[in-house]
Design a protein around this motif. Structure first.
Motif, PDB file in Angstrom:
ATOM      1  N   ARG A   2      21.439 -37.116  16.769  1.00  0.00           N
ATOM      2  CA  ARG A   2      22.744 -37.702  16.443  1.00  0.00           C
ATOM      3  C   ARG A   2      23.341 -37.093  15.174  1.00  0.00           C
ATOM      4  N   ASP A   3      22.491 -36.867  14.188  1.00  0.00           N
ATOM      5  CA  ASP A   3      22.979 -36.318  12.930  1.00  0.00           C
ATOM      6  C   ASP A   3      23.401 -34.858  13.057  1.00  0.00           C
ATOM      7  N   SER A   4      22.717 -34.112  13.910  1.00  0.00           N
ATOM      8  CA  SER A   4      22.974 -32.663  13.991  1.00  0.00           C
ATOM      9  C   SER A   4      24.314 -32.342  14.627  1.00  0.00           C
ATOM     10  N   ARG A   5      24.744 -33.159  15.554  1.00  0.00           N
ATOM     11  CA  ARG A   5      25.920 -32.785  16.348  1.00  0.00           C
ATOM     12  C   ARG A   5      27.177 -32.663  15.503  1.00  0.00           C
ATOM     13  N   GLN A   6      27.315 -33.553  14.512  1.00  0.00           N
ATOM     14  CA  GLN A   6      28.545 -33.517  13.727  1.00  0.00           C
ATOM     15  C   GLN A   6      28.607 -32.292  12.815  1.00  0.00           C
ATOM     16  N   LEU A   7      27.472 -31.627  12.579  1.00  0.00           N
ATOM     17  CA  LEU A   7      27.491 -30.446  11.714  1.00  0.00           C
ATOM     18  C   LEU A   7      28.279 -29.290  12.329  1.00  0.00           C
ATOM     19  N   THR A   8      28.397 -29.278  13.637  1.00  0.00           N
ATOM     20  CA  THR A   8      29.161 -28.217  14.294  1.00  0.00           C
ATOM     21  C   THR A   8      30.663 -28.492  14.277  1.00  0.00           C
ATOM     22  N   ILE A   9      31.042 -29.642  13.722  1.00  0.00           N
ATOM     23  CA  ILE A   9      32.455 -30.054  13.708  1.00  0.00           C
ATOM     24  C   ILE A   9      33.010 -30.111  12.290  1.00  0.00           C
ATOM     25  N   VAL A  10      32.260 -30.699  11.355  1.00  0.00           N
ATOM     26  CA  VAL A  10      32.779 -30.917  10.005  1.00  0.00           C
ATOM     27  C   VAL A  10      32.875 -29.611   9.224  1.00  0.00           C
ATOM     28  N   GLU A  11      33.789 -29.598   8.257  1.00  0.00           N
ATOM     29  CA  GLU A  11      33.973 -28.453   7.353  1.00  0.00           C
ATOM     30  C   GLU A  11      34.212 -27.146   8.116  1.00  0.00           C
ATOM     31  N   GLY A  12      34.972 -27.233   9.165  1.00  0.00           N
ATOM     32  CA  GLY A  12      35.263 -26.064   9.991  1.00  0.00           C
ATOM     33  C   GLY A  12      34.365 -26.035  11.213  1.00  0.00           C
ATOM     34  N   THR A  13      34.931 -26.266  12.384  1.00  0.00           N
ATOM     35  CA  THR A  13      34.139 -26.308  13.618  1.00  0.00           C
ATOM     36  C   THR A  13      33.472 -24.966  13.892  1.00  0.00           C
ATOM     37  N   SER A  14      32.484 -24.987  14.786  1.00  0.00           N
ATOM     38  CA  SER A  14      31.826 -23.735  15.175  1.00  0.00           C
ATOM     39  C   SER A  14      32.831 -22.771  15.788  1.00  0.00           C
ATOM     40  N   GLU A  15      33.822 -23.303  16.492  1.00  0.00           N
ATOM     41  CA  GLU A  15      34.843 -22.433  17.083  1.00  0.00           C
ATOM     42  C   GLU A  15      35.680 -21.751  15.995  1.00  0.00           C
ATOM     43  N   ILE A  16      36.029 -22.497  14.959  1.00  0.00           N
ATOM     44  CA  ILE A  16      36.782 -21.909  13.849  1.00  0.00           C
ATOM     45  C   ILE A  16      35.947 -20.853  13.136  1.00  0.00           C
ATOM     46  N   GLN A  17      34.660 -21.131  12.952  1.00  0.00           N
ATOM     47  CA  GLN A  17      33.797 -20.131  12.305  1.00  0.00           C
ATOM     48  C   GLN A  17      33.743 -18.848  13.129  1.00  0.00           C
ATOM     49  N   ARG A  18      33.701 -18.983  14.443  1.00  0.00           N
ATOM     50  CA  ARG A  18      33.700 -17.789  15.295  1.00  0.00           C
ATOM     51  C   ARG A  18      35.018 -17.022  15.155  1.00  0.00           C
ATOM     52  N   ASN A  19      36.119 -17.753  15.046  1.00  0.00           N
ATOM     53  CA  ASN A  19      37.411 -17.085  14.823  1.00  0.00           C
ATOM     54  C   ASN A  19      37.406 -16.303  13.520  1.00  0.00           C
ATOM     55  N   ILE A  20      36.879 -16.910  12.460  1.00  0.00           N
ATOM     56  CA  ILE A  20      36.835 -16.248  11.154  1.00  0.00           C
ATOM     57  C   ILE A  20      35.949 -15.007  11.214  1.00  0.00           C
ATOM     58  N   ILE A  21      34.808 -15.137  11.865  1.00  0.00           N
ATOM     59  CA  ILE A  21      33.883 -14.004  11.967  1.00  0.00           C
ATOM     60  C   ILE A  21      34.511 -12.867  12.763  1.00  0.00           C
ATOM     61  N   ALA A  22      35.145 -13.199  13.884  1.00  0.00           N
ATOM     62  CA  ALA A  22      35.786 -12.162  14.697  1.00  0.00           C
ATOM     63  C   ALA A  22      36.880 -11.452  13.912  1.00  0.00           C
ATOM     64  N   ARG A  23      37.679 -12.220  13.191  1.00  0.00           N
ATOM     65  CA  ARG A  23      38.742 -11.607  12.390  1.00  0.00           C
ATOM     66  C   ARG A  23      38.150 -10.688  11.326  1.00  0.00           C
TER      67      ARG A  23
END
Length: 397
Positions: free
Chosen positions: A354-375
């Motif tokens: 339960r605790d781990s799931r929100q880490l992929t959302i808060v402070e920039g979602t995993s999708e946003i991080q992938r966008n930043i990395i790709a850029r």
């Protein structure tokens, strides 16, 4: 991982503190959802809320690396404890990037001493990752500013004495240069803590919404160095290593829990740990965890060295993505290897999932991080040739 003698000493003392104080309280905090005031007071007493403050403001000079170490150790036992430490810097980060010395003395220093608590208010119901979509607006009235709007999903909202509120001076327009930030007291006229949300994970710290209805703030509360979306996102990026540390701590706890269980659990007359298929899953998780740890501490070193901006955004995003993703993977593996036992409410692996799931959302979602990395890859700020041989490239749009 190499640590200076000062950081190594911090690591040992914090690990002991967390084992002795946080570990015995973790299940209760998750079960009741009550704010652990006793732990907060112990963290203040140990100086943990001042870790990332510069020496000029009374901090120990251990920087983001110091806070990253402490947060990782706290998160091994309790997501709430890790978040408490993260909140010692999150509302301060915009001040360190765009605030004045006076603002740091008035708000950051008292926070580090446990005299007040702050929170960071940027997200809105319709604008989480889309910063240019925020509608909370700041209007200058000749003597100061008036803030109007709604902020959502604010960690520590109920406990906060003040907020750093991100707003726009051009409501209805998607103008990057109109983004600004203000320090607003929680008891200011027109500010309402409107709603506190129940959540399945990271229980023990509030998650709430606030409504601002023409809240008056003076010019002295505007952060003068926050002059657009780039500066506010740059401030947020300095938090990536600390957010990543929460994932590292949780993933470490999950993997250790899984290994200790399968060493003593037998299936078909053999220890589960002796089965090659299980060993490979453990090995892969360990590899990803160690990779994420190295990425996280490299990110912390970048921040502490003063290296920031778009040129390192990709490296910071890689660390956050890697740690949050392995946290989810390791927690899932722990639950799987516990079998039916791991499906029981209140079991440690249940809490980790339960605790781990929100880490992929808060402070920039995993999708946003992938966008930043790709850029970063396409504009060559994350690249694997010497600068002389890398071809010029226009940023992707």
């Amino acid at each position: 991982m190499y640590l200076t003698p000062e950081l190594d000493e911090l690591h040992g003392s914090v690990a002991t503190l967390m084992r002795e104080l946080v570990a015995p309280r973790a299940a209760e905090i998750d079960s009741t959802g009550d704010y652990p005031t006793d732990l907060y007071e112990k963290f203040v007493e140990a100086g943990l809320l001042a870790l990332s403050l510069p020496e000029s403001l009374g901090g120990p000079g251990l920087g983001v690396r110091g806070l990253t170490i402490a947060t990782e150790e706290a998160a091994k036992h309790s997501a709430a404890a890790g978040l408490m430490l993260l909140l010692s810097r999150l509302p301060v980060a915009p001040m360190l990037v765009g605030g004045t010395d006076d603002q740091l003395r008035r708000w950051a220093v008292p926070l580090s001493l446990g005299l007040s608590r702050g929170s960071y208010a940027m997200s809105e119901p319709q604008a989480g990752s889309d910063v240019l979509g925020i509608t909370t607006h700041a209007e200058y009235d000749g003597s100061g500013w008036r803030l109007t709007g709604t902020k959502a999903w604010i960690s520590g909202a109920a406990e906060a004495d003040w907020f750093v509120v991100v707003a726009t001076t051009a409501p209805g327009e998607r103008r990057a240069d109109a983004i600004c930030a203000f320090i607003v007291d929680a008891d200011a006229n027109g500010l309402t803590k409107a709603r506190m949300h129940e959540r399945p994970g990271c229980r023990g710290l509030s998650l709430g919404d606030i409504v601002l209805d023409g809240v008056a703030v003076g010019e002295d509360r505007r952060l003068p160095g926050i002059t657009g979306v780039g500066s506010i996102l740059g401030a947020l990026a300095t938090m990536r290593p600390v957010v990543s540390a929460r994932g590292l701590g949780l993933a470490s706890a999950a993997l250790m829990l899984a290994v200790e269980r399968i060493e003593g659990r037998q299936v078909g007359g053999r220890p589960v740990a002796s089965q090659q298929g299980v060993q490979w899953q453990v090995a892969e998780a360990a590899m990803e965890l160690e990779s994420a740890r190295l990425l996280t501490y490299r990110a912390a070193e970048l921040i502490d060295s003063g290296t920031g901006g778009p040129q390192v955004a990709g490296q910071l995003a890689v660390a956050k993505l890697a740690s949050s993703e392995i946290a989810v993977k390791a927690a899932g593996l722990a639950a799987q290897l516990h079998g039916a036992e791991g499906c029981v409410a209140g079991h440690p692996s249940d809490r980790l999932v339960r605790d781990s799931r929100q880490l992929t959302i808060v402070e920039g979602t995993s999708e946003i991080q992938r966008n930043i990395i790709a850029r970063a890859v396409f504009d060559r700020s994350l690249w694997w040739q010497t600068s002389e041989s890398a071809r010029e490239s226009e940023p992707i749009s």
